[in-house]
Structures are given as structure tokens and as C-alpha cells.
Design a protein around this motif. Sequence first.
Motif, PDB file in Angstrom:
ATOM      1  N   SER A 191       0.814  -1.217   0.000  1.00  0.00           N
ATOM      2  CA  SER A 191       0.000   0.000   0.000  1.00  0.00           C
ATOM      3  C   SER A 191       0.845   1.262   0.000  1.00  0.00           C
ATOM      4  O   SER A 191       0.357   2.338  -0.337  1.00  0.00           O
ATOM      5  CB  SER A 191      -0.933   0.012   1.215  1.00  0.00           C
ATOM      6  N   ASN A 192       2.125   1.138   0.341  1.00  0.00           N
ATOM      7  CA  ASN A 192       3.034   2.293   0.319  1.00  0.00           C
ATOM      8  C   ASN A 192       3.459   2.547  -1.127  1.00  0.00           C
ATOM      9  O   ASN A 192       4.016   1.660  -1.774  1.00  0.00           O
ATOM     10  CB  ASN A 192       4.249   1.986   1.190  1.00  0.00           C
ATOM     11  N   PRO A 193       3.221   3.728  -1.691  1.00  0.00           N
ATOM     12  CA  PRO A 193       3.511   3.953  -3.109  1.00  0.00           C
ATOM     13  C   PRO A 193       4.988   4.076  -3.448  1.00  0.00           C
ATOM     14  O   PRO A 193       5.362   3.985  -4.614  1.00  0.00           O
ATOM     15  CB  PRO A 193       2.790   5.279  -3.400  1.00  0.00           C
ATOM     16  N   SER A 194       5.842   4.275  -2.455  1.00  0.00           N
ATOM     17  CA  SER A 194       7.264   4.483  -2.736  1.00  0.00           C
ATOM     18  C   SER A 194       7.972   3.170  -3.063  1.00  0.00           C
ATOM     19  O   SER A 194       7.677   2.125  -2.474  1.00  0.00           O
ATOM     20  CB  SER A 194       7.952   5.146  -1.536  1.00  0.00           C
ATOM     21  N   ASN A 195       8.916   3.223  -3.990  1.00  0.00           N
ATOM     22  CA  ASN A 195       9.744   2.067  -4.318  1.00  0.00           C
ATOM     23  C   ASN A 195      11.018   2.021  -3.478  1.00  0.00           C
ATOM     24  O   ASN A 195      11.811   1.092  -3.615  1.00  0.00           O
ATOM     25  CB  ASN A 195      10.124   2.088  -5.801  1.00  0.00           C
ATOM     26  N   ALA A 196      11.236   3.013  -2.636  1.00  0.00           N
ATOM     27  CA  ALA A 196      12.435   3.043  -1.801  1.00  0.00           C
ATOM     28  C   ALA A 196      12.428   1.856  -0.849  1.00  0.00           C
ATOM     29  O   ALA A 196      11.399   1.517  -0.268  1.00  0.00           O
ATOM     30  CB  ALA A 196      12.491   4.349  -1.013  1.00  0.00           C
ATOM     31  N   GLY A 197      13.585   1.214  -0.697  1.00  0.00           N
ATOM     32  CA  GLY A 197      13.722   0.103   0.232  1.00  0.00           C
ATOM     33  C   GLY A 197      13.346  -1.247  -0.332  1.00  0.00           C
ATOM     34  O   GLY A 197      13.644  -2.271   0.273  1.00  0.00           O
ATOM     35  N   ILE A 198      12.691  -1.281  -1.495  1.00  0.00           N
ATOM     36  CA  ILE A 198      12.231  -2.562  -2.049  1.00  0.00           C
ATOM     37  C   ILE A 198      13.413  -3.440  -2.470  1.00  0.00           C
ATOM     38  O   ILE A 198      13.361  -4.667  -2.354  1.00  0.00           O
ATOM     39  CB  ILE A 198      11.288  -2.343  -3.242  1.00  0.00           C
ATOM     40  N   GLY A 484       5.186  11.205  -9.758  1.00  0.00           N
ATOM     41  CA  GLY A 484       4.631  10.684 -11.008  1.00  0.00           C
ATOM     42  C   GLY A 484       4.991   9.241 -11.265  1.00  0.00           C
ATOM     43  O   GLY A 484       5.562   8.537 -10.422  1.00  0.00           O
ATOM     44  N   ASP A 485       4.667   8.784 -12.487  1.00  0.00           N
ATOM     45  CA  ASP A 485       4.841   7.381 -12.838  1.00  0.00           C
ATOM     46  C   ASP A 485       6.289   6.920 -12.791  1.00  0.00           C
ATOM     47  O   ASP A 485       6.550   5.734 -12.616  1.00  0.00           O
ATOM     48  CB  ASP A 485       4.269   7.121 -14.235  1.00  0.00           C
ATOM     49  N   GLY A 486       7.231   7.811 -12.975  1.00  0.00           N
ATOM     50  CA  GLY A 486       8.631   7.427 -12.905  1.00  0.00           C
ATOM     51  C   GLY A 486       9.096   7.134 -11.498  1.00  0.00           C
ATOM     52  O   GLY A 486      10.155   6.538 -11.290  1.00  0.00           O
ATOM     53  N   MET A 487       8.314   7.538 -10.506  1.00  0.00           N
ATOM     54  CA  MET A 487       8.684   7.334  -9.107  1.00  0.00           C
ATOM     55  C   MET A 487       7.819   6.275  -8.431  1.00  0.00           C
ATOM     56  O   MET A 487       8.219   5.697  -7.426  1.00  0.00           O
ATOM     57  CB  MET A 487       8.546   8.655  -8.339  1.00  0.00           C
ATOM     58  N   ALA A 488       6.639   6.039  -8.934  1.00  0.00           N
ATOM     59  CA  ALA A 488       5.718   5.072  -8.336  1.00  0.00           C
ATOM     60  C   ALA A 488       5.253   4.093  -9.411  1.00  0.00           C
ATOM     61  O   ALA A 488       5.545   4.262 -10.595  1.00  0.00           O
ATOM     62  CB  ALA A 488       4.517   5.797  -7.729  1.00  0.00           C
ATOM     63  N   GLU A 493      -3.867   5.612  -9.071  1.00  0.00           N
ATOM     64  CA  GLU A 493      -3.884   5.591  -7.608  1.00  0.00           C
ATOM     65  C   GLU A 493      -2.492   5.749  -7.026  1.00  0.00           C
ATOM     66  O   GLU A 493      -2.244   6.588  -6.159  1.00  0.00           O
ATOM     67  CB  GLU A 493      -4.522   4.300  -7.109  1.00  0.00           C
ATOM     68  N   TYR A 494      -1.552   4.944  -7.489  1.00  0.00           N
ATOM     69  CA  TYR A 494      -0.212   4.987  -6.895  1.00  0.00           C
ATOM     70  C   TYR A 494       0.513   6.286  -7.225  1.00  0.00           C
ATOM     71  O   TYR A 494       1.275   6.806  -6.402  1.00  0.00           O
ATOM     72  CB  TYR A 494       0.599   3.757  -7.314  1.00  0.00           C
ATOM     73  N   GLN A 501       2.249  11.419  -0.460  1.00  0.00           N
ATOM     74  CA  GLN A 501       3.374  11.077   0.413  1.00  0.00           C
ATOM     75  C   GLN A 501       4.492  12.120   0.299  1.00  0.00           C
ATOM     76  O   GLN A 501       5.086  12.525   1.303  1.00  0.00           O
ATOM     77  CB  GLN A 501       3.903   9.696   0.057  1.00  0.00           C
ATOM     78  N   LEU A 502       4.747  12.571  -0.914  1.00  0.00           N
ATOM     79  CA  LEU A 502       5.777  13.600  -1.136  1.00  0.00           C
ATOM     80  C   LEU A 502       5.418  14.882  -0.397  1.00  0.00           C
ATOM     81  O   LEU A 502       6.265  15.481   0.279  1.00  0.00           O
ATOM     82  CB  LEU A 502       5.911  13.870  -2.633  1.00  0.00           C
ATOM     83  N   ILE A 503       4.170  15.308  -0.528  1.00  0.00           N
ATOM     84  CA  ILE A 503       3.722  16.542   0.148  1.00  0.00           C
ATOM     85  C   ILE A 503       3.814  16.377   1.669  1.00  0.00           C
ATOM     86  O   ILE A 503       4.254  17.277   2.380  1.00  0.00           O
ATOM     87  CB  ILE A 503       2.289  16.900  -0.280  1.00  0.00           C
TER      88      ILE A 503
END
Length: 507
Positions: A191-198, A484-488, A493-494, A501-503
Motif C-alpha cells: 500500500s506504500n507507493p514508494s519504491n524506496a527500500g524494495i 509521477g509514474d517514474g517514481m511510483a 492511484e499509486y 506522500q511527497l507533500i
Amino acid sequence: MKLLTHQYSLFGLFSASLLLTTRAFHLGPPRLPTRSSFPIHNHVGLNTRCLMAASVADLSPPSKDQSIGIIGGGPSGIAAAWFLMQKGYSDVTVLEGASEVGGKCRTVNYTDSKGNTNNYELGAEYITYAYDTLFDFMDDVGEKWVPAGGIEVILGGGKFIEALKYSPIHKVLPAAIKYLLILIKYRNIISNPSNAGIAAIPFLSQSSDDFIEKEGLQALKPIFLVRQFGYGPFPQFPTINLLRTVPLPTLLRSLGEQIPIVKNFFKRPIAALAVDGTQGLFQKMAVSLNEKKSAAGQSGDAVLVGQKVTAMTQKNGKIVVDTASGQKHTFDKVICAIPPDVVEKLFKFSEEESNLMKMIGYDPYFVACIDPDYNLERAYYQNLETLEDDPVQFSKRWTDSAIVAYGYNWKTAEKVLNKKNLEKLHCELSNYCKNNMNINSFSFMPNPALWETYHPNVPIEAYQDGYYDKLEAIQGKYGLYLTGDGMAAESMEYSCKYSKQLIDRFF
């Protein structure tokens, strides 16, 4: 047929037991994690908030009177402006290069051969049960929705079958149980939209092909609409993004659909359609943003179209944005709701940062509409056995009109892009429709959509090497932010959730 019906009645009972044992069934929208639920340890001993924050400088939020520019008026850009204004920022300006907002949401009006006029989607269309952010947006601006048709698998010879009934029940049940347990284990990360840590979780960063093979989930392939939605090949699609296409709330809602007594009590369908189209939704939001900015006493509209950005430079602590029209805009901070490789061309980054952002690639996608001589049932039809130059999907949006959209994924879309063998493609489409869709003739509708920059992504090896952790380190540097799509994951939705999340992190 009686045996099949009996089998899937048992499936309904099984679905009911799953809903009860997971204690996740409720009549309202799914409860997804809020900001207060972080840090997330994700049941695997990893704190993704720390992983995400460790690569980002500790930046204080800008004051509410600072000017914020947003480049890109697609879902993520409009969402970023929306969430900024919710937090009290009023001097917010979205710069959209096209003549209208929407990005990959493109809604067009067509009149069929019988005189029926309706809207159709040439881009993002389906708003699934788990799309909390999109449903909230629709509530905010008064956008109505209707349930979408079901998902059907094309069998050939004009025959179709529901996606969940494509594979034998004795294969679907164990696969569904295993997949459900995986979703429960990793639900917070999904559910977390960030790809960080994956990248630190090999199970989630492996390719979807490997994941499906190792976990024995082949029977569920009809619900993994990755190829059909233009998200690239399974060998290059990270598992985390596959799980995001069918997250826990959506799967539970789908299981609930198998229980006649229960399914009518859900407040949302498995998937919905915005009555005015997804582009119509974001256009309404743009109008609302303009009104909010004016009500706050700020001059000028919040959303400006026809403002293609050509360069960004730092000057006296500000960011000056040049546009193709010759206009200049000066902001305190800029959020780039466009892919990283496009941002790289607009601003002078370090060599290492530039090389990182240039790694983004795309999977072209082509969507068009035809007006056929046969009125299909209202549904989404997917082609699982895609041969070269075959369409991957057909989408029947409205009951009263025969017009249907069809799509080509990256391989065939590249041929359209390069204008190679177009007559052959048209002939192949005609043959496919005759052999599989009960359509003997059709006429092409005008203005198809060829998405050259669809599904921004990096090779799976780069993903596994921590690409997104490195990219997150650029956030806030130079007064620039990426969304945007390059980050999520590529979905409305994502993308919008990532903007929120950024804001929340920086503003």
C-alpha cells in the motif's frame, strides 16, 4: 456445466471463510495505512520509512506563503497541487504542456453508427476497489461513477469466460490461498507507493515471472493484467508492482463477489468507471484548483495549459522555469510530475544524477476504438495467448453502444510508432475480430492514442540494485522534487498516493 457451477459454489463458500478468517471484510472502503502508521516494519524486519528517509536530506517544510510550481498536469501533478492546497499552500501553479490536463488519462467522445454518443477512454480507465485516493477525488468534485463490466478471458471462436473461472478450481484455490497469505504478509509495503527500500527485499524485487513460477501462481495469471495494461513483460516487471495491481482489498472484494448474499452489501464495485471519464475527473479538479487559488486572493489560475517547459535554472535562491511560449515563471520550489529522464533534460544535475535519471525507459502502448457490427457484452476482454500483432485487450465501456476500445502492447505498438506494416496490422485485427470476437466488420474511430512514453521503468537489474533508493536522494535537492509514474507504480492511484506522500514528507 453443472459440475463447473458446483465447483464455483464451493469457491463462494471458500471465499466466505477467507473473508471471515482474515477479519478484513467490512462494508465500507478498505482501511489502508495512514501517515501515523509509519514507521512500517512490514513483517520482514525492515523499516521502510527509515530506508526512504535515510537517503533524503532533513529539509524543513517551506513556509505556506512560498510559491510552488508543478510541472505536468497529469494525475500526479493535479494531485500534488490538490494536496498542497489542502495543507494551506495557495500560491500553487501547475504548468501543463498540452492543451488540456489529464496526462495518460484521455477521454474522447464518439458517435456510433446508430447515432449514440458516449465517452471512451484511450488511456487510464479502471478505478479499482482499492483506489481510495481516486474515490476521494470523485467525492470532492462530485464526479459520479458506475460499476465497470467484469473481466473476461478470450477463448476463441466468439467464446469467453470469467477470469477467475479460466483455470480449474483445484488449481485456483491453492493459488488464491497462497497469494492471499503473501498479500497479508506484505500488505503495508504494497500500500506504500514508494519504491524506496524494495531492493533490500529480494522476494519483492524479483521479476514477476520468477515470482509466479516459484510460488505456483500460474492459475491466477488472468487477474494479473500486466501485459494487457501495457506494463511491460513479466521478466522485467518487479513483483512488488504485480502485487500492487491486485492488492489485498481488491482480492478480498473479488472473493466477496463470489458470495451472492454478500456481494450486494459492498459500497464499491471491484472496479468502477468515472461517468465523465478519468480525464474529466482531473479536469474538474483543475477547475476547483483555479477557484481555490482565486478564493485565497492569489492572482492567475492554478492550472495553466499550453505551457511546455523547456528549461529550469536556479537564480538567487529561486527556480526560473522557461516555456516554449516564451513565458518565464519563477518559483521557490518546483515539483516535477513528469518522468525523471525528462526532468534531466530541463535542469543541470551532477553527472552521476544525470546518468541515473537517463536510465528510465518506456514500453509504448497503443489504444484505439472501433465501431463494430456486433454489440459485445459490457466487459473487459483480455487476450492471454497473445501472438505477434494480436491485440492484448478489448474494453466495452457502455451497453447502448457497440463501440469498443482495443490495445496493442509494446511490441506491436512499436510497429505502429514506426508506421511499419500498418495495413498488415489492420488485416490481422480484422481476422482476430472475426475469429475471436464475433465481429465480422468494423470501422475505425478517429484520433487513436499512441503512448510513446508509456510505463516509465528501469531494467529489473537496476531496480534490484537500489535504483529508486538512489533516485530518492535527489528529492529536495536544488529545490526540486520528483513525483509521477517514474517514481511510483504506473497507475492513477499509486501516482496520486505518491504525490500525497511527497507533500506529507516535505511540505
